[in-house]
Design an enzyme around this catalytic site. Structure first.
Site, PDB file in Angstrom:
ATOM      1  CD  GLU A  88      -2.722  -1.308   2.454  1.00  0.00           C
ATOM      2  OE1 GLU A  88      -3.668  -0.521   2.611  1.00  0.00           O
ATOM      3  OE2 GLU A  88      -2.416  -2.178   3.280  1.00  0.00           O
ATOM      4  CG  PHE A 135     -15.079 -12.194  -0.275  1.00  0.00           C
ATOM      5  CD1 PHE A 135     -14.519 -11.496  -1.333  1.00  0.00           C
ATOM      6  CD2 PHE A 135     -16.446 -12.159  -0.102  1.00  0.00           C
ATOM      7  CE1 PHE A 135     -15.307 -10.763  -2.203  1.00  0.00           C
ATOM      8  CE2 PHE A 135     -17.254 -11.437  -0.969  1.00  0.00           C
ATOM      9  CZ  PHE A 135     -16.689 -10.736  -2.026  1.00  0.00           C
ATOM     10  CB  SER A 150      -5.683  -1.153   0.268  1.00  0.00           C
ATOM     11  OG  SER A 150      -5.539   0.022   1.015  1.00  0.00           O
ATOM     12  CD  GLU A 184     -14.168 -12.075   5.973  1.00  0.00           C
ATOM     13  OE1 GLU A 184     -13.483 -11.498   6.821  1.00  0.00           O
ATOM     14  OE2 GLU A 184     -14.820 -11.474   5.077  1.00  0.00           O
ATOM     15  N   GLY A 231     -25.380  -7.678   0.420  1.00  0.00           N
ATOM     16  CA  GLY A 231     -26.031  -6.532   1.043  1.00  0.00           C
ATOM     17  C   GLY A 231     -25.303  -5.244   0.736  1.00  0.00           C
ATOM     18  CG  ASN A 255      -8.166   0.590   7.622  1.00  0.00           C
ATOM     19  OD1 ASN A 255      -7.262   1.180   8.192  1.00  0.00           O
ATOM     20  ND2 ASN A 255      -8.091   0.233   6.352  1.00  0.00           N
ATOM     21  CB  SER A 289     -10.013   8.244   1.622  1.00  0.00           C
ATOM     22  OG  SER A 289      -8.868   7.788   0.955  1.00  0.00           O
TER      23      SER A 289
END
Length: 367
Positions: free
Chosen positions: A18, A186, A194, A224, A229, A319, A328
């Protein structure tokens, strides 16, 4: 007037994937910080982990880091009685390298995982954001979820695997995922942000590829259950008495909020405030604060949720050092909640100083 300004060291770049996000965040802060109140010194960290004084994020974005012999490499002198930065080539730094507070704008490993925070704690200097514990818990998705579970905060079903397990008993691990989680799911490196290294798997073949991608980035992998939604985020600000912003909804350009969607502005849209029932909005803000306190965060955090069509809320993650780029969510949410960008930066600096002063009141020995 100059003598009354606080000297802020902005720390950005870093070794993680990142790195570029950090440069963009730092550039936005450099432009927005109130120069009537603060003297800003900049330290850029290249991808090799070397620290350079005075480099500007805008220049680094355009041109990259200059050769080491064209700038001043520095190090932090970890002396709790006299913390300061020192140039390795003997160059005299402004104010002898002394400062009032460090503002880390480092995303990912070696930035928001408790490591840089530990260094700053050893040097006994104030800094913006969460401490060692809050940062490390907020970074490690597996440990974060364990803490959320202990606090009975609703989450999607998940399993955690080690890279060594995948190497030694891959088929058994995949069978476990299919039995406990199912498809779609996932696959995420436990210690990156990120959306780096994250994949969506719809069947066994995609799962195999996703696991291979995730293990490039971390030794620990979280898988996961997919939740369908609204993707909703809430910003949190404060120390012992945190407050939550209005929620915002993300409409991803892709199937999920990818790295490119977050930072390239290629079609994803943000709805602020999120179109939600008032009772759901209130509960999201309450849960965001609960998540913040659960990991013992401080200063700032962004808390991410899913809200289903039946108004079920699932906490996704926290986060503790969210992005500060112009697109952002964190600064946008506070702007919509009545705190402009420049004032937000000011409050974060003051919260860092407050946390430092509070810690100075604690004894660490009987003497």
């Amino acid at each position: 007037m100059e003598n009354h300004k606080l000297r802020v060291v902005l720390l950005f770049g870093g070794r993680s994937g990142e790195h570029e996000v950090s440069l963009n965040s730092a550039q936005s802060i450099v432009k927005a910080i109130d120069r009537t109140r603060y003297i800003v010194e900049t330290i850029g960290i290249n991808k090799q982990g070397q620290w350079f004084w005075g480099v500007l994020p805008e220049t680094l974005i355009k041109e990259g880091f200059p050769p080491a012999d064209q700038t001043h490499q520095v190090t932090l002198v970890v002396d709790p009685t006299n913390p300061h930065f020192m140039a390795l080539d003997g160059h005299t730094l402004p104010n002898q390298g002394k400062f009032d507070i460090v503002f880390p704008v480092l995303h990912g490993p070696y930035g928001e995982d408790g490591t840089i925070q530990g260094l700053l704690e050893m040097a006994n200097v104030p800094y913006v954001g969460s401490g060692v514990l809050g940062s490390s818990l907020g970074m490690d998705k597996d440990r974060m979820k364990a803490v959320f579970h202990e606090k009975e905060l609703p989450q999607a079903r998940y399993v955690t695997l080690l890279r060594s397990d995948l190497l030694s008993r891959r088929d058994i691990c995949v069978d476990e995922i299919e039995t406990k989680i199912g498809y779609p799911c996932f696959v995420k490196p436990a210690n990156l942000g990120s959306s780096v290294g994250i994949s969506k798997a719809r069947h066994r073949e995609e799962l195999m590829v996703a696991l291979d991608v995730a293990t490039i980035f971390d030794r620990k992998i979280v898988v996961e259950k997919n939740i369908t939604g609204q993707e909703v985020e809430v910003a949190v600000l404060g120390n012992d008495h945190p407050k939550a912003s209005v929620p915002g909804e993300i409409k991803p350009a892709h199937e999920f909020y990818t790295y490119e969607a977050k930072y390239s502005n290629i079609g994803s849209s943000l709805l602020i405030p999120a179109p939600l029932e008032e009772s759901i909005t209130l509960r999201l803000r309450e849960m965001a604060v609960e998540a913040f306190r659960a990991v013992e965060a401080s200063g700032l955090s962004r808390v991410d949720f899913f809200v289903t069509s039946e108004n079920q809320i699932f906490l996704n993650e926290i986060n503790t050092l969210p992005g500060f780029t112009e697109i952002s969510m964190y600064p946008k949410l506070w702007e919509a909640s009545g705190i402009p960008y420049s004032e937000l930066i000011d409050q974060l600096i003051q919260l860092g100083l407050e946390r430092f002063q509070d810690k100075q009141n604690c004894k660490i020995s009987r003497e």
